[in-house]
Design an enzyme around this catalytic site. Structure first.
Site, PDB file in Angstrom:
ATOM      1  N   SER A   1      62.632  11.606  94.122  1.00 19.61           N
ATOM      2  CA  SER A   1      63.219  10.283  93.526  1.00 19.61           C
ATOM      3  C   SER A   1      63.798   9.531  94.915  1.00 19.61           C
ATOM      4  O   SER A   1      64.993   8.887  94.911  1.00 19.61           O
ATOM      5  CB  SER A   1      64.174  10.689  92.793  1.00 19.61           C
ATOM      6  OG  SER A   1      64.544   9.737  91.892  1.00 19.61           O
TER       7      SER A   1
ATOM      8  N   THR B   1      68.683  11.177  93.602  1.00 18.71           N
ATOM      9  CA  THR B   1      69.284  10.248  94.654  1.00 18.71           C
ATOM     10  C   THR B   1      70.188  11.222  95.566  1.00 18.71           C
ATOM     11  O   THR B   1      70.780  12.114  95.312  1.00 18.71           O
ATOM     12  CB  THR B   1      70.398   9.147  94.068  1.00 18.71           C
ATOM     13  OG1 THR B   1      69.502   8.209  93.336  1.00 18.71           O
ATOM     14  CG2 THR B   1      71.155   8.733  95.344  1.00 18.71           C
TER      15      THR B   1
ATOM     16  N   THR C   1      67.582   5.908  97.320  1.00 19.40           N
ATOM     17  CA  THR C   1      66.822   6.465  96.339  1.00 19.40           C
ATOM     18  C   THR C   1      65.795   5.453  95.823  1.00 19.40           C
ATOM     19  O   THR C   1      65.497   4.319  96.401  1.00 19.40           O
ATOM     20  CB  THR C   1      67.758   6.336  94.826  1.00 19.40           C
ATOM     21  OG1 THR C   1      67.198   7.051  93.992  1.00 19.40           O
ATOM     22  CG2 THR C   1      68.185   4.866  94.700  1.00 19.40           C
TER      23      THR C   1
ATOM     24  N   ARG D   1      63.990  -3.303  88.312  1.00 22.04           N
ATOM     25  CA  ARG D   1      65.309  -2.875  88.039  1.00 22.04           C
ATOM     26  C   ARG D   1      66.076  -2.123  89.507  1.00 22.04           C
ATOM     27  O   ARG D   1      65.324  -1.731  90.294  1.00 22.04           O
ATOM     28  CB  ARG D   1      65.074  -1.640  86.980  1.00 22.04           C
ATOM     29  CG  ARG D   1      66.497  -0.780  86.869  1.00 22.04           C
ATOM     30  CD  ARG D   1      66.674   0.333  87.449  1.00 22.04           C
ATOM     31  NE  ARG D   1      67.599   1.304  87.064  1.00 22.04           N
ATOM     32  CZ  ARG D   1      68.187   2.281  87.694  1.00 22.04           C
ATOM     33  NH1 ARG D   1      67.662   2.597  89.066  1.00 22.04           N
ATOM     34  NH2 ARG D   1      69.308   2.988  87.337  1.00 22.04           N
TER      35      ARG D   1
ATOM     36  N   THR E   1      75.183   9.985  91.787  1.00 22.24           N
ATOM     37  CA  THR E   1      73.732  10.192  91.343  1.00 22.24           C
ATOM     38  C   THR E   1      73.923  10.252  89.930  1.00 22.24           C
ATOM     39  O   THR E   1      74.892  10.511  89.217  1.00 22.24           O
ATOM     40  CB  THR E   1      73.211  11.493  92.023  1.00 22.24           C
ATOM     41  OG1 THR E   1      71.983  11.667  91.639  1.00 22.24           O
ATOM     42  CG2 THR E   1      74.029  12.628  91.419  1.00 22.24           C
ATOM     43  N   GLY E   2      72.756  10.072  89.562  1.00 21.95           N
ATOM     44  CA  GLY E   2      72.344   9.901  87.829  1.00 21.95           C
ATOM     45  C   GLY E   2      72.198   8.572  87.366  1.00 21.95           C
ATOM     46  O   GLY E   2      71.622   7.828  88.129  1.00 21.95           O
TER      47      GLY E   2
HETATM   48  N1  ASP Z   1      71.697   6.664  90.625  1.00 30.67           N
HETATM   49  C1  ASP Z   1      70.088   6.563  90.738  1.00 30.67           C
HETATM   50  C2  ASP Z   1      69.657   5.223  89.977  1.00 30.67           C
HETATM   51  O1  ASP Z   1      70.090   4.943  88.917  1.00 30.67           O
HETATM   52  C3  ASP Z   1      69.388   7.635  90.179  1.00 30.67           C
HETATM   53  C4  ASP Z   1      69.458   8.917  90.718  1.00 30.67           C
HETATM   54  O2  ASP Z   1      70.380   9.306  90.873  1.00 30.67           O
HETATM   55  O3  ASP Z   1      68.311   9.589  90.359  1.00 30.67           O
HETATM   56  O4  ASP Z   1      68.845   4.425  90.590  1.00 30.67           O
END
Ligand code: ASP
Length: 323
Positions: free
Chosen positions: A82, A185, A203, A213, A236-237
Site C-alpha cells: 500500500s 500507509t 501511500t 480518489r 493511517t487508515g
Molecule cells: N490513509 C490512506 C488513505 O486513505 C490509506 C491507508 O492508510 O492505508 O489513502
C-alpha cells in the site's frame, strides 16, 4: 520586600513570563529531559524505514532528510502493498500515489494522484524546496517529476496485477467497500539531535479505490502535520475519516494545549467516534511525537502497530485502541 509581597511578586513574574512565552519556551522550562534523536513510524515496515532514518539522525543529520530517506525504503519495497512500488491499484488497475512532507520551518510539499514515479516523497520534497507551491497533482505532478530527473516506471508488479484481476472477478468493481484490515500507509515523524522535528507520509491509498480518489496522506493537516515548537503527527487508515477532522493538525494543537502525545492521539480518535457514526466499520490510527521526544499512538480498532527507534533500539509496538 516583605515575605508575602515578595512571594506574590515572584509568582506574578513567573506567571507573567509564561503568559508571554512561546510554546517551545514553555516546554523547555518545564521539561528539560529531551529524548533525541528519535523517530516513530506506522506499521511493521516502520522498522526498516526507521533503520534508514536512524542512519541520518545518528550522523547529526536533519530530521527532514531522515524522514525522506526513511519512507523511501517502504516506497521502494514491492512487498509493502500500500505504498509506492508494488502498491495495489485502483478499480481500473492503475496505481496512483499520494505523499507529503513537512519540515521544521513549517514548509511543506505534497503530491497527489501521481502515477509511474517510484518515490513520490522525493517529488513532494522538491515541490517544497523548488516551487512556490505546496501541492501538485496528477499529470502536472508527473510532468514536474520528469522535468526534475525522475524516471517513468511501471510500478504495478505482476503480483499486484493478479490480485486486482481476482478482485474484479469476485467483487464486480465495487470500490465502495473499505476493508478495515487493508491499511498500510507509512507516516513518520523524527526529532533530530538539534531538536528539530519533521515528518513524511506516503501511500498508494485504498486498494481498488475510484480512479482519481485522493486520500488524507497528501493533505497537510490531515495525514501529516508538524509544528517545530510543539510536535508532529501522522495518520493511517480510512483517509476520508481523517480528512473530515484534520486529525494530524488536531493532535498537534492538542499537544500545544499541554496534552501528551498519547492523550492527543486518544482524543483525536474519540473525536472520530463522536462525529462519525459508522466508525466501528473502519480503521484509523495516529502516531505522534512531541518536542521532548515523547511518543503516542492510538487507533479505532486493534492490530495497529507502530515502530519507534532511539538510542535504545528500534522496536515494533502494539497500539492501544478504542473499540
Ligand atoms: N490513509 C490512506 C488513505 O486513505 C490509506 C491507508 O492508510 O492505508 O489513502
Amino acid at each position: 520586600m516583605k515575605g508575602n509581597t515578595r512571594r506574590s511578586f515572584i509568582k506574578k513574574t513567573v506567571l507573567g513570563g509564561l503568559a508571554f512565552s512561546t510554546s517551545s519556551e514553555i516546554f523547555s522550562k518545564t521539561a528539560p529531559n529531551v529524548t533525541k534523536p528519535i523517530v516513530i513510524s506506522t506499521w511493521k515496515w516502520g522498522i526498516d524505514a526507521n533503520a534508514e532514518a536512524w542512519k541520518v539522525l545518528q550522523q547529526d543529520g536533519k530530521a527532514i532528510d531522515a524522514v525522506e530517506q526513511g519512507v523511501r525504503v517502504s516506497e521502494s519495497d514491492p512487498n509493502v502493498t500500500s505504498v509506492g512500488y508494488g502498491g495495489l491499484p485502483d478499480r481500473e488497475g492503475r496505481l496512483t500515489l499520494d505523499a507529503s512532507i513537512m519540515d521544521e520551518t513549517g514548509n511543506c510539499g505534497s503530491v497527489a494522484f501521481l502515477e509511474s514515479i517510484k518515490n513520490p516523497i522525493s517529488v513532494a520534497r522538491l515541490v517544497m524546496d523548488k516551487t512556490p507551491h505546496v501541492m501538485l497533482a496528477g499529470a502536472g505532478a508527473k510532468k514536474f517529476a520528469l522535468e526534475n530527473g525522475f524516471k517513468e516506471e511501471n510500478l504495478v508488479t505482476p503480483d499486484a496485477k493478479t490480485k486486482w484481476q481476482e478482485w474484479i472477478k469476485e467483487n464486480n468493481y465495487d470500490p465502495n467497500y473499505i476493508d478495515p484490515h487493508n491499511h498500510d500507509t507509512i507516516g513518520m515523524i523524527a526529532l533530530d539531535k538539534q531538536g528539530n522535528l519533521s515528518g513524511a507520509c506516503t501511500t498508494s491509498g485504498l486498494r481498488w479505490k475510484y480512479h482519481g480518489r485522493v486520500g488524507d496522506s497528501p493533505i497537510i493537516g490531515a495525514g501529516l502535520y508538524v509544528d517545530n515548537a510543539v510536535g508532529g503527527a501522522a495518520a493511517t487508515g480510512k483517509g476520508e475519516a481523517v480528512m473530515k477532522m484534520l486529525g494530524s493538525f488536531l493532535i498537534v494543537e492538542l499537544m500545544r494545549q499541554g496534552k501528551s502525545p498519547q492523550e492527543a492521539c486518544e482524543l483525536a480518535i474519540k473525536r472520530i467516534a463522536e462525529k462519525q457514526k459508522d466508525y466501528k466499520e473502519f480503521q484509523v490510527g495516529f502516531i505522534a511525537l512531541n518536542k521532548q521526544g515523547k511518543t503516542g499512538a492510538y487507533a479505532i480498532r486493534r492490530n495497529f502497530k507502530y515502530a519507534v527507534a532511539n538510542k535504545d533500539g528500534n522496536s515494533l509496538k502494539d497500539s492501544n485502541h478504542f473499540t
